[in-house]
Write a protein that holds these residues in place. Sequence first.
Motif, PDB file in Angstrom:
ATOM      1  N   PRO A 220       5.419  -4.637   3.394  1.00 26.24           N
ATOM      2  CA  PRO A 220       6.824  -5.006   3.584  1.00 26.24           C
ATOM      3  C   PRO A 220       7.698  -4.101   2.715  1.00 26.24           C
ATOM      4  N   MET A 221       8.871  -3.760   3.196  1.00 25.68           N
ATOM      5  CA  MET A 221       9.728  -2.819   2.494  1.00 25.68           C
ATOM      6  C   MET A 221      10.048  -3.283   1.068  1.00 25.68           C
ATOM      7  N   ASP A 222      10.278  -4.572   0.892  1.00 25.74           N
ATOM      8  CA  ASP A 222      10.593  -5.080  -0.443  1.00 25.74           C
ATOM      9  C   ASP A 222       9.428  -4.849  -1.407  1.00 25.74           C
ATOM     10  N   ASP A 223       8.220  -5.092  -0.931  1.00 32.03           N
ATOM     11  CA  ASP A 223       7.050  -4.901  -1.798  1.00 32.03           C
ATOM     12  C   ASP A 223       6.815  -3.421  -2.075  1.00 32.03           C
ATOM     13  N   TRP A 224       7.057  -2.592  -1.087  1.00 29.68           N
ATOM     14  CA  TRP A 224       6.925  -1.146  -1.289  1.00 29.68           C
ATOM     15  C   TRP A 224       7.900  -0.656  -2.353  1.00 29.68           C
ATOM     16  N   ASN A 225       9.119  -1.132  -2.296  1.00 30.32           N
ATOM     17  CA  ASN A 225      10.110  -0.732  -3.297  1.00 30.32           C
ATOM     18  C   ASN A 225       9.742  -1.227  -4.693  1.00 30.32           C
ATOM     19  N   LEU A 228       6.970   0.998  -6.018  1.00 27.91           N
ATOM     20  CA  LEU A 228       7.516   2.279  -6.492  1.00 27.91           C
ATOM     21  C   LEU A 228       8.147   2.141  -7.878  1.00 27.91           C
ATOM     22  N   GLN A 229       8.745   1.001  -8.130  1.00 28.09           N
ATOM     23  CA  GLN A 229       9.385   0.800  -9.431  1.00 28.09           C
ATOM     24  C   GLN A 229       8.374   0.780 -10.574  1.00 28.09           C
TER      25      GLN A 229
END
Length: 283
Positions: A220-225, A228-229
């Motif tokens: 999911p995009m939120d988890d990917w972001n 990355l953090q």
Amino acid sequence: MRDETQMMQTLLEVASTDDRIRLVTLEGSRTNVNIARDHYQDYDVSYFVTDMDSFMKSDMWLDVFGKRIFMQKPEDMELFPPELGNWFSYLMLFEDGNRIDLTLIPTEEVDTYFENSDGLVEVLLDKDHRVRKEVVPSDRGYWIQKPTTRMFDDCCNEFWWVATYVAKGLARGEILFAIDHLHGHVRSNLLRMMSWKIGIEKGFTFSLGKNYKFIDKHLPMDDWNLLLQTYIQNDEEAVWKALYTCFDLFRTYSKSVAREFEFTYPDYDSAITTYIGSIRDNV
């Protein structure tokens, strides 16, 4: 830049005209139908030869492949001990941007080569018909592996135990020590757990690539972001933040995997989190 057809033609012409070279194989991503072609892929090629020493007396025979701007010979290095036994490799970068990773293998080790192959192999030339079975390249050896109970427990255990080393390093002001443990053990086990969740959702029938390089396509995009953090580690506070972000993601993914396979999520999560929290409070 020479295209794939030109490069393969050169590699095969050299082999075809040299009686010492009896078998040629192609390995790696260029044999994998699931990997998109691009100009940065190496040509991972093996020449099975009858006289290793004659090739190794001089590097001049390599000039036919093009003008090299760099070459590494891993089996001829002192700082990094060789790992290929009787094999010898040349890692070459050419001025047109092409790369060839060429390995010489004694012909008597053909069977050993195929027995230990990772599956991503294509036979390009076989002068003596040494390969008796059909070889079809497959990345099956790199597919996401379905976890056993022990694998799940070990992943959780390593994640939470090494997390204490990250905290210890930060408490001592040893940021490189902390970053190394965060990257080498904590996040690597987070990625492993994420891969198992992806396997549950999409099947354990594909690979996420070396270093999980394709994992972004399945998160999911939120988890990917958030993931990355965790790579932002330019000061101690950033490392603390990355560590706690790993905690949050790991809990979410490991608990989901545990539910699916009826594993037991470890109760030491709470104790370790409290312990690390006390370290942070005292820094």
